[in-house]
Scaffold this motif. Structure first.
Motif, PDB file in Angstrom:
ATOM      1  N   VAL A 189       0.841  -1.200   0.000  1.00  0.00           N
ATOM      2  CA  VAL A 189       0.000   0.000   0.000  1.00  0.00           C
ATOM      3  C   VAL A 189       0.876   1.250   0.000  1.00  0.00           C
ATOM      4  CG1 VAL A 189      -1.635   1.361   1.384  1.00  0.00           C
ATOM      5  CG2 VAL A 189      -2.042  -1.084   1.013  1.00  0.00           C
ATOM      6  N   ASN A 190       1.876   1.274   0.868  1.00  0.00           N
ATOM      7  CA  ASN A 190       2.735   2.453   0.962  1.00  0.00           C
ATOM      8  C   ASN A 190       3.589   2.662  -0.290  1.00  0.00           C
ATOM      9  OD1 ASN A 190       1.886   3.432   3.481  1.00  0.00           O
ATOM     10  ND2 ASN A 190       3.153   1.943   4.540  1.00  0.00           N
ATOM     11  N   GLU A 191       4.033   1.597  -0.917  1.00  0.00           N
ATOM     12  CA  GLU A 191       4.894   1.706  -2.097  1.00  0.00           C
ATOM     13  C   GLU A 191       4.105   2.022  -3.368  1.00  0.00           C
ATOM     14  OE1 GLU A 191       7.028  -2.006  -2.202  1.00  0.00           O
ATOM     15  OE2 GLU A 191       8.010  -1.581  -0.274  1.00  0.00           O
ATOM     16  N   ASN A 192       2.932   1.421  -3.526  1.00  0.00           N
ATOM     17  CA  ASN A 192       2.219   1.509  -4.798  1.00  0.00           C
ATOM     18  C   ASN A 192       0.930   2.325  -4.775  1.00  0.00           C
ATOM     19  OD1 ASN A 192       4.158  -0.225  -5.999  1.00  0.00           O
ATOM     20  ND2 ASN A 192       3.094  -1.976  -5.107  1.00  0.00           N
ATOM     21  N   PHE A 193       0.388   2.593  -3.591  1.00  0.00           N
ATOM     22  CA  PHE A 193      -0.906   3.267  -3.510  1.00  0.00           C
ATOM     23  C   PHE A 193      -0.902   4.373  -2.452  1.00  0.00           C
ATOM     24  CE2 PHE A 193      -1.504  -1.112  -4.937  1.00  0.00           C
ATOM     25  CZ  PHE A 193      -2.135  -0.893  -6.157  1.00  0.00           C
ATOM     26  N   SER A 194       0.238   4.998  -2.247  1.00  0.00           N
ATOM     27  CA  SER A 194       0.375   5.991  -1.182  1.00  0.00           C
ATOM     28  C   SER A 194      -0.515   7.221  -1.384  1.00  0.00           C
ATOM     29  CB  SER A 194       1.835   6.416  -1.025  1.00  0.00           C
ATOM     30  OG  SER A 194       2.302   6.990  -2.228  1.00  0.00           O
ATOM     31  N   ALA A 195      -0.885   7.516  -2.623  1.00  0.00           N
ATOM     32  CA  ALA A 195      -1.750   8.667  -2.882  1.00  0.00           C
ATOM     33  C   ALA A 195      -3.225   8.359  -2.619  1.00  0.00           C
ATOM     34  CB  ALA A 195      -1.575   9.143  -4.324  1.00  0.00           C
ATOM     35  N   ALA A 196      -3.583   7.092  -2.515  1.00  0.00           N
ATOM     36  CA  ALA A 196      -4.978   6.698  -2.295  1.00  0.00           C
ATOM     37  C   ALA A 196      -5.412   7.061  -0.876  1.00  0.00           C
ATOM     38  CB  ALA A 196      -5.150   5.209  -2.541  1.00  0.00           C
ATOM     39  N   ARG A 197      -6.629   7.557  -0.759  1.00  0.00           N
ATOM     40  CA  ARG A 197      -7.164   7.918   0.552  1.00  0.00           C
ATOM     41  C   ARG A 197      -8.209   6.925   1.050  1.00  0.00           C
ATOM     42  NH1 ARG A 197      -3.702   9.669   2.754  1.00  0.00           N
ATOM     43  NH2 ARG A 197      -5.046  10.381   4.406  1.00  0.00           N
ATOM     44  N   GLN A 198      -8.807   6.159   0.126  1.00  0.00           N
ATOM     45  CA  GLN A 198      -9.852   5.188   0.465  1.00  0.00           C
ATOM     46  C   GLN A 198      -9.479   3.868  -0.212  1.00  0.00           C
ATOM     47  OE1 GLN A 198     -12.004   7.055   2.740  1.00  0.00           O
ATOM     48  NE2 GLN A 198     -13.799   6.753   1.469  1.00  0.00           N
ATOM     49  N   ILE A 199      -9.060   2.899   0.579  1.00  0.00           N
ATOM     50  CA  ILE A 199      -8.568   1.633   0.040  1.00  0.00           C
ATOM     51  C   ILE A 199      -9.347   0.477   0.639  1.00  0.00           C
ATOM     52  CG2 ILE A 199      -6.570   0.092  -0.113  1.00  0.00           C
ATOM     53  CD1 ILE A 199      -4.794   2.603   0.118  1.00  0.00           C
ATOM     54  N   VAL A 200      -9.769  -0.457  -0.217  1.00  0.00           N
ATOM     55  CA  VAL A 200     -10.423  -1.681   0.236  1.00  0.00           C
ATOM     56  C   VAL A 200      -9.425  -2.822   0.109  1.00  0.00           C
ATOM     57  CG1 VAL A 200     -12.339  -3.287  -0.090  1.00  0.00           C
ATOM     58  CG2 VAL A 200     -12.634  -0.882  -0.673  1.00  0.00           C
ATOM     59  N   LEU A 201      -9.316  -3.621   1.146  1.00  0.00           N
ATOM     60  CA  LEU A 201      -8.526  -4.849   1.123  1.00  0.00           C
ATOM     61  C   LEU A 201      -9.492  -6.015   1.230  1.00  0.00           C
ATOM     62  CD1 LEU A 201      -5.671  -3.936   3.653  1.00  0.00           C
ATOM     63  CD2 LEU A 201      -5.729  -3.553   1.171  1.00  0.00           C
ATOM     64  N   VAL A 202      -9.499  -6.899   0.245  1.00  0.00           N
ATOM     65  CA  VAL A 202     -10.393  -8.061   0.253  1.00  0.00           C
ATOM     66  C   VAL A 202      -9.548  -9.299   0.503  1.00  0.00           C
ATOM     67  CG1 VAL A 202     -12.114  -9.374  -1.030  1.00  0.00           C
ATOM     68  CG2 VAL A 202     -11.902  -6.904  -1.419  1.00  0.00           C
ATOM     69  N   GLY A 203      -9.891 -10.028   1.571  1.00  0.00           N
ATOM     70  CA  GLY A 203      -9.065 -11.174   1.915  1.00  0.00           C
ATOM     71  C   GLY A 203      -9.770 -12.193   2.775  1.00  0.00           C
ATOM     72  N   HIS A 204      -8.985 -12.807   3.660  1.00  0.00           N
ATOM     73  CA  HIS A 204      -9.364 -14.021   4.373  1.00  0.00           C
ATOM     74  C   HIS A 204      -9.148 -13.861   5.879  1.00  0.00           C
ATOM     75  CE1 HIS A 204      -8.942 -15.961   0.373  1.00  0.00           C
ATOM     76  NE2 HIS A 204      -7.927 -15.125   0.254  1.00  0.00           N
ATOM     77  N   GLU A 205      -9.797 -14.751   6.597  1.00  0.00           N
ATOM     78  CA  GLU A 205      -9.551 -14.897   8.025  1.00  0.00           C
ATOM     79  C   GLU A 205      -8.591 -16.065   8.211  1.00  0.00           C
ATOM     80  OE1 GLU A 205     -10.933 -13.224  11.148  1.00  0.00           O
ATOM     81  OE2 GLU A 205     -10.492 -11.940   9.456  1.00  0.00           O
ATOM     82  N   PRO A 206      -7.743 -16.044   9.219  1.00  0.00           N
ATOM     83  CA  PRO A 206      -7.617 -15.025  10.267  1.00  0.00           C
ATOM     84  C   PRO A 206      -6.701 -13.853   9.902  1.00  0.00           C
ATOM     85  CG  PRO A 206      -6.182 -16.858  10.794  1.00  0.00           C
ATOM     86  CD  PRO A 206      -6.901 -17.222   9.505  1.00  0.00           C
ATOM     87  N   PHE A 207      -6.204 -13.819   8.675  1.00  0.00           N
ATOM     88  CA  PHE A 207      -5.294 -12.745   8.260  1.00  0.00           C
ATOM     89  C   PHE A 207      -5.867 -11.357   8.520  1.00  0.00           C
ATOM     90  CE2 PHE A 207      -3.975  -9.635   5.083  1.00  0.00           C
ATOM     91  CZ  PHE A 207      -2.605  -9.614   5.266  1.00  0.00           C
ATOM     92  N   LEU A 208      -7.111 -11.106   8.081  1.00  0.00           N
ATOM     93  CA  LEU A 208      -7.678  -9.759   8.217  1.00  0.00           C
ATOM     94  C   LEU A 208      -7.836  -9.348   9.680  1.00  0.00           C
ATOM     95  CD1 LEU A 208     -10.343  -9.719   5.350  1.00  0.00           C
ATOM     96  CD2 LEU A 208      -8.104  -8.586   5.384  1.00  0.00           C
ATOM     97  N   SER A 209      -8.285 -10.265  10.539  1.00  0.00           N
ATOM     98  CA  SER A 209      -8.426  -9.933  11.964  1.00  0.00           C
ATOM     99  C   SER A 209      -7.078  -9.636  12.604  1.00  0.00           C
ATOM    100  CB  SER A 209      -9.111 -11.066  12.730  1.00  0.00           C
ATOM    101  OG  SER A 209     -10.465 -11.125  12.392  1.00  0.00           O
ATOM    102  N   ARG A 210      -6.054 -10.385  12.219  1.00  0.00           N
ATOM    103  CA  ARG A 210      -4.704 -10.113  12.747  1.00  0.00           C
ATOM    104  C   ARG A 210      -4.210  -8.747  12.270  1.00  0.00           C
ATOM    105  NH1 ARG A 210      -3.411 -15.869  11.770  1.00  0.00           N
ATOM    106  NH2 ARG A 210      -2.514 -15.192   9.797  1.00  0.00           N
TER     107      ARG A 210
END
Length: 168
Positions: free
Chosen positions: A94-115
């Protein structure tokens, strides 16, 4: 920056039919409920600069449905959201490729997202929480870093989101 974390919708059960596990798709019910959830998210009057998704079939389809409802072409796959990935990887991406973005959605899995949520809220991955399938969490932060950097704005269940979609 606002970071939205969306867990994939209801997927087919684990079985030899879906090998490797990355090929396991959403169920028909999962697809239908994901459309209702996506309409609910849109009903919140939220816009997104980018949607990043795990390449696993169930997460990718979840992200595609969200992008379809939003009529967005800002969807990108990243292995850094795969179930076995670590929080550092997606934070770096996110920091390297999308640093200008202000609203970002991450779509993924548990338990990764909760961690990841736990790490960004408390500085460590041990918080107990339940992010339901097709549930959505909103975190706000000044700067995305590994560790305590975010505040929790809300955590919505798919049922709540679908109800919002019916009102829109």
């Amino acid at each position: 920056m606002n970071l939205f974390l969306l867990r994939h919708g209801k997927a087919e059960p684990r079985s030899p039919k879906w090998r490797p596990d990355s090929k396991r798709p959403l169920t028909a019910e999962g697809e239908n409920s994901m459309f209702a959830v996506a309409r609910g998210v849109k009903g919140l009057d939220i816009s997104f600069d980018v949607i990043l998704t795990s390449p696993y079939a169930r997460a990718l389809r979840t992200a595609e449905i969200l992008a379809e409802v939003y009529e967005s072409d800002k969807l990108f796959e990243t292995a850094r959201l795969a179930p076995e990935a670590g929080a550092n990887g997606i934070i770096d991406e996110v920091n390297e490729n999308f640093s200008a973005a202000r609203q970002i959605v991450l779509v993924g899995h548990e338990p990764f997202l909760s961690r990841l949520i736990s790490t960004l809220l408390a500085g460590e991955g041990g918080m107990s929480m339940e992010l339901k399938k097709a549930g959505l969490c909103k975190l706000a932060m000044e700067k995305l870093v590994f560790g305590k950097c975010a505040s929790l704005n809300w955590l919505l269940t798919p049922r709540q989101l679908a109800r919002l979609g019916k009102r829109a």
